[in-house]
Design a protein around this motif. Structure first.
Motif, PDB file in Angstrom:
ATOM      1  N   MET A   1     -18.200 -39.175 -12.484  1.00  0.00           N
ATOM      2  CA  MET A   1     -18.739 -38.599 -11.260  1.00  0.00           C
ATOM      3  C   MET A   1     -20.009 -39.349 -10.879  1.00  0.00           C
ATOM      4  O   MET A   1     -20.826 -39.686 -11.715  1.00  0.00           O
ATOM      5  CB  MET A   1     -19.047 -37.123 -11.474  1.00  0.00           C
ATOM      6  CG  MET A   1     -19.446 -36.412 -10.220  1.00  0.00           C
ATOM      7  SD  MET A   1     -19.436 -34.637 -10.524  1.00  0.00           S
ATOM      8  CE  MET A   1     -20.839 -34.199  -9.563  1.00  0.00           C
ATOM      9  N   THR A   2     -20.156 -39.605  -9.585  1.00  0.00           N
ATOM     10  CA  THR A   2     -21.330 -40.318  -9.121  1.00  0.00           C
ATOM     11  C   THR A   2     -22.204 -39.390  -8.296  1.00  0.00           C
ATOM     12  O   THR A   2     -21.748 -38.366  -7.780  1.00  0.00           O
ATOM     13  CB  THR A   2     -20.945 -41.539  -8.259  1.00  0.00           C
ATOM     14  OG1 THR A   2     -20.289 -41.061  -7.088  1.00  0.00           O
ATOM     15  CG2 THR A   2     -20.026 -42.473  -9.024  1.00  0.00           C
ATOM     16  N   ASP A   3     -23.443 -39.746  -8.164  1.00  0.00           N
ATOM     17  CA  ASP A   3     -24.389 -38.974  -7.361  1.00  0.00           C
ATOM     18  C   ASP A   3     -24.659 -39.656  -6.028  1.00  0.00           C
ATOM     19  O   ASP A   3     -25.692 -39.427  -5.414  1.00  0.00           O
ATOM     20  CB  ASP A   3     -25.699 -38.787  -8.124  1.00  0.00           C
ATOM     21  CG  ASP A   3     -25.527 -37.885  -9.338  1.00  0.00           C
ATOM     22  OD1 ASP A   3     -24.661 -37.011  -9.289  1.00  0.00           O
ATOM     23  OD2 ASP A   3     -26.271 -38.060 -10.313  1.00  0.00           O
ATOM     24  N   GLU A   4     -23.709 -40.494  -5.579  1.00  0.00           N
ATOM     25  CA  GLU A   4     -23.889 -41.205  -4.327  1.00  0.00           C
ATOM     26  C   GLU A   4     -23.758 -40.258  -3.147  1.00  0.00           C
ATOM     27  O   GLU A   4     -22.952 -39.332  -3.155  1.00  0.00           O
ATOM     28  CB  GLU A   4     -22.849 -42.314  -4.189  1.00  0.00           C
ATOM     29  CG  GLU A   4     -23.021 -43.408  -5.210  1.00  0.00           C
ATOM     30  CD  GLU A   4     -21.984 -44.501  -5.034  1.00  0.00           C
ATOM     31  OE1 GLU A   4     -21.492 -44.678  -3.917  1.00  0.00           O
ATOM     32  OE2 GLU A   4     -21.680 -45.160  -6.033  1.00  0.00           O
ATOM     33  N   ILE A   5     -24.542 -40.522  -2.123  1.00  0.00           N
ATOM     34  CA  ILE A   5     -24.475 -39.749  -0.893  1.00  0.00           C
ATOM     35  C   ILE A   5     -23.328 -40.305  -0.055  1.00  0.00           C
ATOM     36  O   ILE A   5     -23.233 -41.516   0.137  1.00  0.00           O
ATOM     37  CB  ILE A   5     -25.807 -39.846  -0.113  1.00  0.00           C
ATOM     38  CG1 ILE A   5     -26.934 -39.242  -0.943  1.00  0.00           C
ATOM     39  CG2 ILE A   5     -25.695 -39.146   1.238  1.00  0.00           C
ATOM     40  CD1 ILE A   5     -28.314 -39.457  -0.378  1.00  0.00           C
ATOM     41  N   PRO A   6     -22.434 -39.440   0.424  1.00  0.00           N
ATOM     42  CA  PRO A   6     -21.317 -39.941   1.240  1.00  0.00           C
ATOM     43  C   PRO A   6     -21.819 -40.653   2.490  1.00  0.00           C
ATOM     44  O   PRO A   6     -22.832 -40.256   3.077  1.00  0.00           O
ATOM     45  CB  PRO A   6     -20.553 -38.673   1.629  1.00  0.00           C
ATOM     46  CG  PRO A   6     -21.009 -37.633   0.676  1.00  0.00           C
ATOM     47  CD  PRO A   6     -22.391 -38.008   0.249  1.00  0.00           C
ATOM     48  N   ASP A   7     -21.121 -41.689   2.890  1.00  0.00           N
ATOM     49  CA  ASP A   7     -21.455 -42.435   4.093  1.00  0.00           C
ATOM     50  C   ASP A   7     -20.908 -41.666   5.293  1.00  0.00           C
ATOM     51  O   ASP A   7     -19.722 -41.740   5.604  1.00  0.00           O
ATOM     52  CB  ASP A   7     -20.849 -43.837   4.008  1.00  0.00           C
ATOM     53  CG  ASP A   7     -21.175 -44.696   5.204  1.00  0.00           C
ATOM     54  OD1 ASP A   7     -21.833 -44.208   6.153  1.00  0.00           O
ATOM     55  OD2 ASP A   7     -20.778 -45.873   5.192  1.00  0.00           O
ATOM     56  N   THR A   8     -21.772 -40.913   5.950  1.00  0.00           N
ATOM     57  CA  THR A   8     -21.366 -40.055   7.052  1.00  0.00           C
ATOM     58  C   THR A   8     -20.680 -40.837   8.166  1.00  0.00           C
ATOM     59  O   THR A   8     -19.673 -40.383   8.722  1.00  0.00           O
ATOM     60  CB  THR A   8     -22.581 -39.288   7.614  1.00  0.00           C
ATOM     61  OG1 THR A   8     -23.198 -38.573   6.545  1.00  0.00           O
ATOM     62  CG2 THR A   8     -22.170 -38.302   8.686  1.00  0.00           C
ATOM     63  N   ALA A   9     -21.185 -42.004   8.491  1.00  0.00           N
ATOM     64  CA  ALA A   9     -20.589 -42.818   9.555  1.00  0.00           C
ATOM     65  C   ALA A   9     -19.161 -43.221   9.193  1.00  0.00           C
ATOM     66  O   ALA A   9     -18.266 -43.184  10.043  1.00  0.00           O
ATOM     67  CB  ALA A   9     -21.443 -44.043   9.835  1.00  0.00           C
ATOM     68  N   ALA A  10     -18.936 -43.583   7.936  1.00  0.00           N
ATOM     69  CA  ALA A  10     -17.598 -43.977   7.497  1.00  0.00           C
ATOM     70  C   ALA A  10     -16.643 -42.787   7.524  1.00  0.00           C
ATOM     71  O   ALA A  10     -15.485 -42.914   7.933  1.00  0.00           O
ATOM     72  CB  ALA A  10     -17.655 -44.582   6.098  1.00  0.00           C
ATOM     73  N   ILE A  11     -17.107 -41.631   7.104  1.00  0.00           N
ATOM     74  CA  ILE A  11     -16.288 -40.420   7.121  1.00  0.00           C
ATOM     75  C   ILE A  11     -15.930 -40.046   8.561  1.00  0.00           C
ATOM     76  O   ILE A  11     -14.779 -39.734   8.866  1.00  0.00           O
ATOM     77  CB  ILE A  11     -16.999 -39.252   6.411  1.00  0.00           C
ATOM     78  CG1 ILE A  11     -17.115 -39.550   4.916  1.00  0.00           C
ATOM     79  CG2 ILE A  11     -16.272 -37.925   6.655  1.00  0.00           C
ATOM     80  CD1 ILE A  11     -18.017 -38.602   4.171  1.00  0.00           C
ATOM     81  N   ASN A  12     -16.909 -40.093   9.456  1.00  0.00           N
ATOM     82  CA  ASN A  12     -16.656 -39.773  10.862  1.00  0.00           C
ATOM     83  C   ASN A  12     -15.662 -40.747  11.487  1.00  0.00           C
ATOM     84  O   ASN A  12     -14.784 -40.346  12.254  1.00  0.00           O
ATOM     85  CB  ASN A  12     -17.960 -39.748  11.654  1.00  0.00           C
ATOM     86  CG  ASN A  12     -18.830 -38.556  11.307  1.00  0.00           C
ATOM     87  OD1 ASN A  12     -18.370 -37.575  10.751  1.00  0.00           O
ATOM     88  ND2 ASN A  12     -20.103 -38.656  11.623  1.00  0.00           N
ATOM     89  N   ALA A  13     -15.787 -42.035  11.158  1.00  0.00           N
ATOM     90  CA  ALA A  13     -14.863 -43.047  11.685  1.00  0.00           C
ATOM     91  C   ALA A  13     -13.451 -42.797  11.168  1.00  0.00           C
ATOM     92  O   ALA A  13     -12.477 -42.892  11.920  1.00  0.00           O
ATOM     93  CB  ALA A  13     -15.344 -44.446  11.312  1.00  0.00           C
TER      94      ALA A  13
END
Length: 62
Positions: A1-13
């Protein structure tokens, strides 16, 4: 498991691509959602009051 913040722009795209394909093909999409039941869920932002549209996969039980 990682603690990375999701890339909101990539998710929205990605969501926009799925939504456009869903609408273009009468509710059918390919890729990771091929053959799954999907719906487009519209909600209203609690703070902004703006509509939010996201694709949602669901399961039918009984």
């Amino acid at each position: 498991m990682t603690d990375e913040i999701p890339d909101t722009a990539a998710i929205n795209a990605f969501n926009k691509t799925v939504i456009d394909e869903f609408r273009t093909n009468g509710g059918k999409v390919g890729g990771p959602f091929a053959g799954q039941d999907l719906l487009l869920l519209t909600t209203t932002g609690a703070k902004t009051g703006q509509p939010r549209l996201v694709p949602l996969s669901y399961l039918v039980i009984d």
